[in-house]
Motif scaffolding. Structure first.
Motif, PDB file in Angstrom:
ATOM      1  N   ASP A 133       0.817  -1.216   0.000  1.00 49.95           N
ATOM      2  CA  ASP A 133       0.000   0.000   0.000  1.00 49.95           C
ATOM      3  C   ASP A 133       0.850   1.265   0.000  1.00 49.95           C
ATOM      4  O   ASP A 133       0.329   2.367  -0.117  1.00 49.95           O
ATOM      5  CB  ASP A 133      -0.923   0.011   1.223  1.00 49.95           C
ATOM      6  CG  ASP A 133      -0.160  -0.131   2.531  1.00 49.95           C
ATOM      7  OD1 ASP A 133       0.843  -0.875   2.551  1.00 49.95           O
ATOM      8  OD2 ASP A 133      -0.559   0.497   3.526  1.00 49.95           O
ATOM      9  N   PHE A 134       2.178   1.130   0.132  1.00 48.19           N
ATOM     10  CA  PHE A 134       3.058   2.293   0.100  1.00 48.19           C
ATOM     11  C   PHE A 134       3.370   2.677  -1.345  1.00 48.19           C
ATOM     12  O   PHE A 134       3.626   1.815  -2.188  1.00 48.19           O
ATOM     13  CB  PHE A 134       4.380   2.010   0.810  1.00 48.19           C
ATOM     14  CG  PHE A 134       4.310   2.061   2.316  1.00 48.19           C
ATOM     15  CD1 PHE A 134       3.094   2.142   2.976  1.00 48.19           C
ATOM     16  CD2 PHE A 134       5.470   2.012   3.074  1.00 48.19           C
ATOM     17  CE1 PHE A 134       3.024   2.175   4.352  1.00 48.19           C
ATOM     18  CE2 PHE A 134       5.415   2.047   4.454  1.00 48.19           C
ATOM     19  CZ  PHE A 134       4.192   2.128   5.104  1.00 48.19           C
ATOM     20  N   VAL A 135       3.377   3.959  -1.619  1.00 40.13           N
ATOM     21  CA  VAL A 135       3.861   4.474  -2.897  1.00 40.13           C
ATOM     22  C   VAL A 135       5.188   5.173  -2.607  1.00 40.13           C
ATOM     23  O   VAL A 135       5.242   6.126  -1.828  1.00 40.13           O
ATOM     24  CB  VAL A 135       2.867   5.469  -3.523  1.00 40.13           C
ATOM     25  CG1 VAL A 135       3.445   6.063  -4.801  1.00 40.13           C
ATOM     26  CG2 VAL A 135       1.549   4.776  -3.810  1.00 40.13           C
ATOM     27  N   ILE A 136       6.264   4.688  -3.205  1.00 39.23           N
ATOM     28  CA  ILE A 136       7.584   5.266  -2.969  1.00 39.23           C
ATOM     29  C   ILE A 136       7.868   6.317  -4.031  1.00 39.23           C
ATOM     30  O   ILE A 136       8.036   5.999  -5.210  1.00 39.23           O
ATOM     31  CB  ILE A 136       8.677   4.178  -2.980  1.00 39.23           C
ATOM     32  CG1 ILE A 136       8.321   3.047  -2.015  1.00 39.23           C
ATOM     33  CG2 ILE A 136      10.021   4.800  -2.626  1.00 39.23           C
ATOM     34  CD1 ILE A 136       8.150   3.458  -0.589  1.00 39.23           C
ATOM     35  N   ASP A 137       7.888   7.555  -3.602  1.00 40.48           N
ATOM     36  CA  ASP A 137       8.228   8.672  -4.480  1.00 40.48           C
ATOM     37  C   ASP A 137       9.736   8.878  -4.365  1.00 40.48           C
ATOM     38  O   ASP A 137      10.224   9.575  -3.485  1.00 40.48           O
ATOM     39  CB  ASP A 137       7.462   9.926  -4.031  1.00 40.48           C
ATOM     40  CG  ASP A 137       7.771  11.142  -4.891  1.00 40.48           C
ATOM     41  OD1 ASP A 137       8.514  11.000  -5.883  1.00 40.48           O
ATOM     42  OD2 ASP A 137       7.278  12.240  -4.554  1.00 40.48           O
ATOM     43  N   ALA A 138      10.499   8.206  -5.251  1.00 42.33           N
ATOM     44  CA  ALA A 138      11.959   8.182  -5.151  1.00 42.33           C
ATOM     45  C   ALA A 138      12.585   9.314  -5.953  1.00 42.33           C
ATOM     46  O   ALA A 138      12.201   9.563  -7.096  1.00 42.33           O
ATOM     47  CB  ALA A 138      12.488   6.837  -5.632  1.00 42.33           C
ATOM     48  N   ARG A 139      13.572   9.967  -5.347  1.00 41.00           N
ATOM     49  CA  ARG A 139      14.239  11.083  -5.998  1.00 41.00           C
ATOM     50  C   ARG A 139      15.747  10.946  -5.811  1.00 41.00           C
ATOM     51  O   ARG A 139      16.214  10.755  -4.681  1.00 41.00           O
ATOM     52  CB  ARG A 139      13.775  12.410  -5.383  1.00 41.00           C
ATOM     53  CG  ARG A 139      12.263  12.507  -5.220  1.00 41.00           C
ATOM     54  CD  ARG A 139      11.865  13.682  -4.367  1.00 41.00           C
ATOM     55  NE  ARG A 139      10.428  13.642  -4.059  1.00 41.00           N
ATOM     56  CZ  ARG A 139       9.785  14.600  -3.404  1.00 41.00           C
ATOM     57  NH1 ARG A 139      10.449  15.666  -2.981  1.00 41.00           N
ATOM     58  NH2 ARG A 139       8.495  14.489  -3.160  1.00 41.00           N
ATOM     59  N   GLU A 140      16.504  11.012  -6.887  1.00 39.11           N
ATOM     60  CA  GLU A 140      17.958  10.928  -6.801  1.00 39.11           C
ATOM     61  C   GLU A 140      18.505  12.302  -6.405  1.00 39.11           C
ATOM     62  O   GLU A 140      18.326  13.284  -7.121  1.00 39.11           O
ATOM     63  CB  GLU A 140      18.548  10.479  -8.136  1.00 39.11           C
ATOM     64  CG  GLU A 140      20.026  10.140  -8.059  1.00 39.11           C
ATOM     65  CD  GLU A 140      20.544   9.535  -9.352  1.00 39.11           C
ATOM     66  OE1 GLU A 140      21.149  10.280 -10.146  1.00 39.11           O
ATOM     67  OE2 GLU A 140      20.317   8.328  -9.569  1.00 39.11           O
ATOM     68  N   ILE A 141      19.157  12.369  -5.248  1.00 42.13           N
ATOM     69  CA  ILE A 141      19.630  13.629  -4.684  1.00 42.13           C
ATOM     70  C   ILE A 141      21.030  13.406  -4.123  1.00 42.13           C
ATOM     71  O   ILE A 141      21.309  12.356  -3.529  1.00 42.13           O
ATOM     72  CB  ILE A 141      18.687  14.110  -3.548  1.00 42.13           C
ATOM     73  CG1 ILE A 141      17.262  14.275  -4.059  1.00 42.13           C
ATOM     74  CG2 ILE A 141      19.187  15.414  -2.931  1.00 42.13           C
ATOM     75  CD1 ILE A 141      16.244  14.556  -2.968  1.00 42.13           C
ATOM     76  N   PHE A 142      21.911  14.372  -4.266  1.00 43.51           N
ATOM     77  CA  PHE A 142      23.255  14.211  -3.730  1.00 43.51           C
ATOM     78  C   PHE A 142      23.232  14.244  -2.203  1.00 43.51           C
ATOM     79  O   PHE A 142      22.421  14.929  -1.576  1.00 43.51           O
ATOM     80  CB  PHE A 142      24.187  15.284  -4.283  1.00 43.51           C
ATOM     81  CG  PHE A 142      24.520  15.077  -5.730  1.00 43.51           C
ATOM     82  CD1 PHE A 142      25.263  13.981  -6.131  1.00 43.51           C
ATOM     83  CD2 PHE A 142      24.080  15.964  -6.696  1.00 43.51           C
ATOM     84  CE1 PHE A 142      25.562  13.768  -7.467  1.00 43.51           C
ATOM     85  CE2 PHE A 142      24.370  15.762  -8.032  1.00 43.51           C
ATOM     86  CZ  PHE A 142      25.115  14.660  -8.416  1.00 43.51           C
ATOM     87  N   SER A 143      24.153  13.512  -1.602  1.00 47.75           N
ATOM     88  CA  SER A 143      24.147  13.280  -0.158  1.00 47.75           C
ATOM     89  C   SER A 143      24.077  14.558   0.663  1.00 47.75           C
ATOM     90  O   SER A 143      23.350  14.640   1.657  1.00 47.75           O
ATOM     91  CB  SER A 143      25.390  12.475   0.247  1.00 47.75           C
ATOM     92  OG  SER A 143      25.333  11.171  -0.279  1.00 47.75           O
ATOM     93  N   ALA A 144      24.853  15.564   0.286  1.00 49.89           N
ATOM     94  CA  ALA A 144      24.936  16.780   1.087  1.00 49.89           C
ATOM     95  C   ALA A 144      23.608  17.522   1.172  1.00 49.89           C
ATOM     96  O   ALA A 144      23.386  18.288   2.113  1.00 49.89           O
ATOM     97  CB  ALA A 144      26.015  17.701   0.519  1.00 49.89           C
ATOM     98  N   GLU A 145      22.715  17.306   0.211  1.00 46.70           N
ATOM     99  CA  GLU A 145      21.446  18.024   0.191  1.00 46.70           C
ATOM    100  C   GLU A 145      20.349  17.320   0.991  1.00 46.70           C
ATOM    101  O   GLU A 145      19.333  17.937   1.345  1.00 46.70           O
ATOM    102  CB  GLU A 145      20.959  18.178  -1.259  1.00 46.70           C
ATOM    103  CG  GLU A 145      21.942  18.896  -2.173  1.00 46.70           C
ATOM    104  CD  GLU A 145      21.503  18.846  -3.624  1.00 46.70           C
ATOM    105  OE1 GLU A 145      20.304  18.596  -3.870  1.00 46.70           O
ATOM    106  OE2 GLU A 145      22.347  19.039  -4.507  1.00 46.70           O
ATOM    107  N   ILE A 146      20.536  16.049   1.278  1.00 46.32           N
ATOM    108  CA  ILE A 146      19.447  15.254   1.852  1.00 46.32           C
ATOM    109  C   ILE A 146      19.032  15.713   3.254  1.00 46.32           C
ATOM    110  O   ILE A 146      17.834  15.864   3.520  1.00 46.32           O
ATOM    111  CB  ILE A 146      19.809  13.759   1.813  1.00 46.32           C
ATOM    112  CG1 ILE A 146      19.741  13.266   0.353  1.00 46.32           C
ATOM    113  CG2 ILE A 146      18.876  12.934   2.691  1.00 46.32           C
ATOM    114  CD1 ILE A 146      20.169  11.827   0.154  1.00 46.32           C
TER     115      ILE A 146
END
Length: 311
Positions: free
Chosen positions: A123-136
């Motif tokens: 039931d989970f929808v994973i909204d995945a986004r590729e982001i650089f580590s320092a910004e997370i």
């Protein structure tokens, strides 16, 4: 100008573009080769440009085809996501997890975690986004993300974290490089090499850890940081055979498979750790976040991600 393209045509195109062979693509799609050829011609007619150069012996992408190959996967993924979100929302059961992950996590960690989440929580929808580590961490604090996967993240007020996977840093180099036949490369042997790394601003602690290890081995490293998408940039630079890429083992091994003239070697004396951490907002007690963390911990245990390879 509006162009109406059936998503099925894009999937047919991607199969041919990846196989570069109509027969193999047709078998993969479980349709006949004449039907596949007809559908590709239909797509080319809709777009008004040829996507392939065909001969009796080979198939190649045109410039337009290469552009579509780059853009089509994201377009299909966005459409599939929109459809799934709509269905779940209509059923009143959608729980969206906004997950930001460093590009390094793409290889061997994120995919495994995603599969586990989909199995445990359909039931989970994973909204995945590729982001650089320092910004997370900042994005988590701002409420833009629910979960992060970051490489050696710094401590950040309002964000909790724990190490999810510990790897060694490996050397990725051309098979023409002088060290390519050395199974285990002492770090000091890279003294006179130009080292390719992610820019420091994208993962400061990881970058600083490599510099510190080089200094411990008795030298100040010569570093070239590349700004382009990590895999493409590293492959292009290493193909010349003059530089050595340093990256977490899973990333290096994936990149080596994409480049037929590249090989991966262990770095020793000392080995260097690359820690991938999972992050979440400190003050988020939601059951959904707790479920993601529990699933991630099970993955780490099942796949022995924390069985430290660092002596």
């Amino acid at each position: 100008m509006s162009i109406d393209i059936n998503p099925r045509l894009l999937r047919y195109f991607l199969a041919v573009a990846e196989e570069l062979h109509f027969g193999r693509a047709a078998m993969r799609l479980y349709i006949s080769q004449p039907s596949l050829s007809h559908q590709i011609r239909k797509l080319e007619g809709t777009l008004g440009t040829p996507l392939f150069v065909r001969s009796s012996r080979w198939v190649q992408l045109t410039a337009a085809g290469r552009t579509l190959l780059k853009e089509a996967p994201a377009a299909l993924a966005a459409l599939e996501k929109a459809v799934e979100l709509t269905r779940l929302a209509g059923a009143g059961s959608a729980t969206t997890i906004r997950l930001g992950y460093t590009p390094v996590a793409s290889f061997g960690t994120f995919a495994v975690l995603l599969d586990a989440l989909q199995e445990a929580h359909p039931d989970f929808v994973i909204d995945a986004r590729e982001i650089f580590s320092a910004e997370i961490p900042e994005r988590l604090c701002a409420g833009d993300l629910d979960i992060g996967l970051a490489l050696s993240p710094p401590a950040f007020d309002g964000v909790d974290s724990e190490i999810l996977r510990r790897e060694v840093v490996s050397a990725l180099l051309s098979t023409r490089h002088r060290l390519s036949e050395t199974p285990k490369i002492p770090l000091k042997d890279l003294r006179d090499e130009t080292l390719l790394l992610f820019p420091r601003r994208l993962a400061p602690a990881y970058y600083d850890g490599i510099v510190a290890a080089c200094q411990e081995a008795g030298f100040a490293p010569q570093i070239c940081a590349f700004e382009d998408p990590p895999v493409n940039a590293m492959l292009a630079r290493l193909s010349g055979g003059r530089e050595v890429g340093l990256a977490p083992a899973s990333f290096a091994e994936h990149a080596a498979k994409l480049g037929t003239t590249l090989t991966v070697r262990d770095v020793v004396d000392p080995p260097i750790a690359a820690d991938l951490s999972i992050l979440w907002p400190t003050n988020d007690p939601s059951p959904a976040i707790a479920s993601v963390l529990a699933t991630a911990r099970r993955c780490a245990e099942r796949h022995e991600w924390l069985g430290s390879p660092i002596a």
